[in-house]
Design an enzyme around this catalytic site. Structure first.
Site, PDB file in Angstrom:
ATOM      1  NE  ARG A   1      -1.044   2.437   2.945  1.00 56.74           N
ATOM      2  CZ  ARG A   1      -0.477   3.534   3.435  1.00 56.74           C
ATOM      3  NH1 ARG A   1      -0.403   4.644   2.715  1.00 56.74           N
ATOM      4  NH2 ARG A   1       0.071   3.523   4.651  1.00 56.74           N
ATOM      5  CG  ASP A   2       3.191   4.352   3.006  1.00 58.66           C
ATOM      6  OD1 ASP A   2       3.095   5.240   2.154  1.00 58.66           O
ATOM      7  OD2 ASP A   2       3.485   4.578   4.196  1.00 58.66           O
TER       8      ASP A   2
ATOM      9  CG  HIS B   1       3.971   4.872   9.212  1.00 56.28           C
ATOM     10  ND1 HIS B   1       3.227   3.894   8.582  1.00 56.28           N
ATOM     11  CD2 HIS B   1       4.302   5.744   8.235  1.00 56.28           C
ATOM     12  CE1 HIS B   1       3.117   4.167   7.292  1.00 56.28           C
ATOM     13  NE2 HIS B   1       3.760   5.293   7.053  1.00 56.28           N
TER      14      HIS B   1
ATOM     15  CG  HIS C   1       7.657   7.668   5.173  1.00 52.25           C
ATOM     16  ND1 HIS C   1       7.423   7.224   3.899  1.00 52.25           N
ATOM     17  CD2 HIS C   1       6.504   7.487   5.855  1.00 52.25           C
ATOM     18  CE1 HIS C   1       6.163   6.803   3.803  1.00 52.25           C
ATOM     19  NE2 HIS C   1       5.579   6.949   4.984  1.00 52.25           N
TER      20      HIS C   1
ATOM     21  CB  CYS D   1       3.459  10.431   1.181  1.00 50.93           C
ATOM     22  SG  CYS D   1       1.767  11.033   1.410  1.00 50.93           S
TER      23      CYS D   1
ATOM     24  CG  ASN E   1       6.758   3.212   4.942  1.00 48.44           C
ATOM     25  OD1 ASN E   1       6.222   3.306   3.849  1.00 48.44           O
ATOM     26  ND2 ASN E   1       6.198   3.624   6.056  1.00 48.44           N
TER      27      ASN E   1
END
Ligand code: HMG
Ligand code: MG
Length: 304
Positions: free
Chosen positions: A18-19, A210, A212, A243, A252
């Site tokens: 996803r990310d 979380h 990055h 993002c 990430n």
């Protein structure tokens, strides 16, 4: 000397599909996403964020969300959560077979507007009907707060702002709140300062980090979070991602580098590092680039 207060076990939430892929310039075929999720499951990941049910006009890469959910191989004991920004996304996710979802807010007004087209307060109001529907359907909801250590539009963010959004998400029923350093500007000191403020309002056992890795600080920030008692970390295989609403943000922290850190600290993750590195090398090859982690480069001979 190893800090004896470190947790014995850490949960890693894999957000690569996803990310990691939401910002990919090239179109990633659905069968590649499905294969990536399968390989991550076989490597031992127990939580794999599979896709998001957001507007395909805003994030075209996630436009095949229903197909991804229809084709993934669901391993027993593995959760496949998806992002849902509103009730519409939640309803689509439910029809597609999601059993866990995540809502996402921000600690910065400007980021909230750019990312989900509403204010922070509006976003929290928008989550309420979703939370009720999820409760009725027996679906677990995770919460995210973005920009906890800096915003691409506003710069520094007060730890108290992070704490108040995290507390609202927790109070409305999110079982875990993931604190996102969206642009990777955090350092161990700012991470601990922010965590101390949030932990005044949400139990540390319900928080996740979380990070990055834009400035290469993610592993240091994870270590700093472990010292504060955090035992859940989001990570992305091969460090995939960025993002769409935070220009310049890189992916990430790479999952394999986090697993290497945990192995070195004697902290159990249940993840097979050799299999994970093989997965990292495979997805990097499919995307036509070198692996984005130190571990995948260092372990190349073991993981052909
Ligand atoms: P909007 O335009 O304000 O929504 O977008 P709207 O309610 O006015 O609806 C406009 C159109 O979108 C309508 O369609 C709706 O049906 C449709 P039209 O009538 O024009 O054809 N729509 C939807 N379609 C599919 N799924 C939905 C949905 N909702 C409305 N759920 C919205 C508001 C939230 C939808 C939009 O801003 C959006 O999709 N944003 C997503 C942004 C995003 O995915 N960002 C990346 C994820 S967050 C992240 O990466 C950070 C994180 O990793 C943590 C960190 O690192 O900080 C989690
Ligand atoms: Mg993120």
């Amino acid at each position: 000397m190893i800090n004896m207060s470190f947790p014995k076990r850490v949960k890693i939430v894999e957000v690569g599909p996803r990310d990691g892929l939401q910002n990919e310039k090239q179109k990633v075929p659905t069968d590649v996403k499905v294969e990536l999720i399968a390989r991550l499951g076989r490597a031992g990941l127990k939580v794999i964020e599979a896709t998001s049910f957001v507007s395909p006009k805003w994030v075209p890469q996630m436009g095949d969300n229903t197909e991804v959910m229809a084709h993934i191989e669901r391993l027993s004991g593995v959760a496949y959560p998806v992002l849902t920004p509103n009730l519409k996304g939640f309803e689509s996710a439910l029809v597609a077979g999601a059993t866990e979802v995540a809502v996402f807010a921000a600690a910065s007004e400007s980021f909230s507007q750019r990312n989900i087209n509403c204010s922070i307060v509006e976003s929290l109001e928008r989550f309420l009907p979703l939370m009720n529907a999820a409760r009725d359907a027996g679906v677990k909801v995770r919460g995210y707060v973005s920009c906890v250590l800096g915003c691409p539009y506003e710069g520094e963010i007060a730890p108290e702002s992070v704490a108040s959004v995290a507390a609202r998400l927790f109070q409305m029923g999110c079982y875990e709140v993931s604190l996102g350093d969206t642009i990777g500007t955090g350092t161990p000191v700012s991470t601990q300062r922010m965590l101390a403020a949030v932990a005044n309002k949400v139990p540390i056992s319900s928080l996740a980090g979380h990070f990055h890795d834009t400035y290469g600080m993610a592993i240091a920030n994870i270590y700093a979070s472990l010292e504060m008692g955090v035992s859940v970390f989001d990570a992305s295989v091969s460090g995939l991602g960025g993002c769409p609403y935070a220009s310049g943000a890189s992916g990430n922290v790479a999952t394999e580098d986090v697993v290497h850190l945990m192995n070195g600290l004697g902290i159990n993750t249940d993840i097979n590092l050799v299999d994970l590195v093989a997965c990292s090398r495979w997805i990097s090859g499919v995307l036509g680039r070198n692996p984005g982690s130190k571990s995948a480069v260092a372990m190349s001979a073991q993981c052909q």
